[in-house]
Design a protein around this motif. Structure first.
Motif, PDB file in Angstrom:
ATOM      1  N   ARG A  10       0.867  -1.179   0.000  1.00 46.42           N
ATOM      2  CA  ARG A  10       0.000   0.000   0.000  1.00 46.42           C
ATOM      3  C   ARG A  10       0.904   1.228   0.000  1.00 46.42           C
ATOM      4  N   PHE A  11       0.510   2.254  -0.753  1.00 44.93           N
ATOM      5  CA  PHE A  11       1.286   3.494  -0.826  1.00 44.93           C
ATOM      6  C   PHE A  11       0.324   4.668  -0.696  1.00 44.93           C
ATOM      7  N   PHE A  12       0.598   5.545   0.271  1.00 48.41           N
ATOM      8  CA  PHE A  12      -0.234   6.714   0.546  1.00 48.41           C
ATOM      9  C   PHE A  12       0.563   7.982   0.270  1.00 48.41           C
ATOM     10  N   GLU A  21      -4.604   7.006  -1.454  1.00 48.04           N
ATOM     11  CA  GLU A  21      -3.889   5.754  -1.683  1.00 48.04           C
ATOM     12  C   GLU A  21      -3.726   5.536  -3.182  1.00 48.04           C
ATOM     13  N   ASP A  22      -2.520   5.207  -3.594  1.00 47.88           N
ATOM     14  CA  ASP A  22      -2.221   4.932  -5.001  1.00 47.88           C
ATOM     15  C   ASP A  22      -2.512   3.453  -5.280  1.00 47.88           C
ATOM     16  N   THR A  25       1.996   1.544  -7.717  1.00 48.49           N
ATOM     17  CA  THR A  25       3.119   2.472  -7.602  1.00 48.49           C
ATOM     18  C   THR A  25       4.407   1.779  -8.024  1.00 48.49           C
ATOM     19  N   GLN A  51      -1.589  -4.522  -5.259  1.00 49.38           N
ATOM     20  CA  GLN A  51      -1.812  -3.208  -4.670  1.00 49.38           C
ATOM     21  C   GLN A  51      -3.188  -2.716  -5.105  1.00 49.38           C
ATOM     22  N   GLY A  52      -3.818  -1.875  -4.315  1.00 53.37           N
ATOM     23  CA  GLY A  52      -5.068  -1.242  -4.693  1.00 53.37           C
ATOM     24  C   GLY A  52      -6.329  -1.988  -4.304  1.00 53.37           C
ATOM     25  N   SER A  54      -7.686  -2.467  -1.408  1.00 54.30           N
ATOM     26  CA  SER A  54      -8.451  -1.760  -0.374  1.00 54.30           C
ATOM     27  C   SER A  54      -9.280  -0.602  -0.922  1.00 54.30           C
ATOM     28  N   ILE A  55      -8.912  -0.092  -2.103  1.00 57.74           N
ATOM     29  CA  ILE A  55      -9.668   1.018  -2.693  1.00 57.74           C
ATOM     30  C   ILE A  55     -10.414   0.572  -3.954  1.00 57.74           C
TER      31      ILE A  55
END
Length: 86
Positions: A10-12, A21-22, A25, A51-52, A54-55
């Motif tokens: 995760r990247f914020f 949140e991206d 990345t 990644q991603g 969660s969104i």
């Protein structure tokens, strides 16, 4: 350290007064490769980075570390490209 072949990341980042949140990345994935290379010098490895989730924008990146080179791949929209010469 060996997490197997899969990693969830995760990247914020801040934008104005918000934290976003991206969903994918590549630069953060490359930095993960650098960290893994530092933890196990000389070891080649491959990881699938999810990644991603969660969104609700799931993305998959592919990380390969060989000797002193780090490769990141996936289906992406390229925003930049560069080379670092030491």
């Amino acid at each position: 350290f060996d997490a197997g072949g899969a990693v969830e990341a995760r990247f914020f980042f801040p934008t104005g007064a918000s934290i976003i949140e991206d969903p994918a990345t590549g630069s953060a994935c490359a930095n993960l490769g650098g960290w893994l290379a530092a933890m196990q010098p000389g070891k080649s490895l491959e990881r699938t980075v999810s990644q991603g989730e969660s969104i609700h924008r799931p993305s998959t990146l592919y990380l390969t570390v060989k000797a002193s080179q780090i490769f990141v791949g996936g289906i992406v929209i390229e925003l930049g490209r560069g080379t670092v010469n030491l």
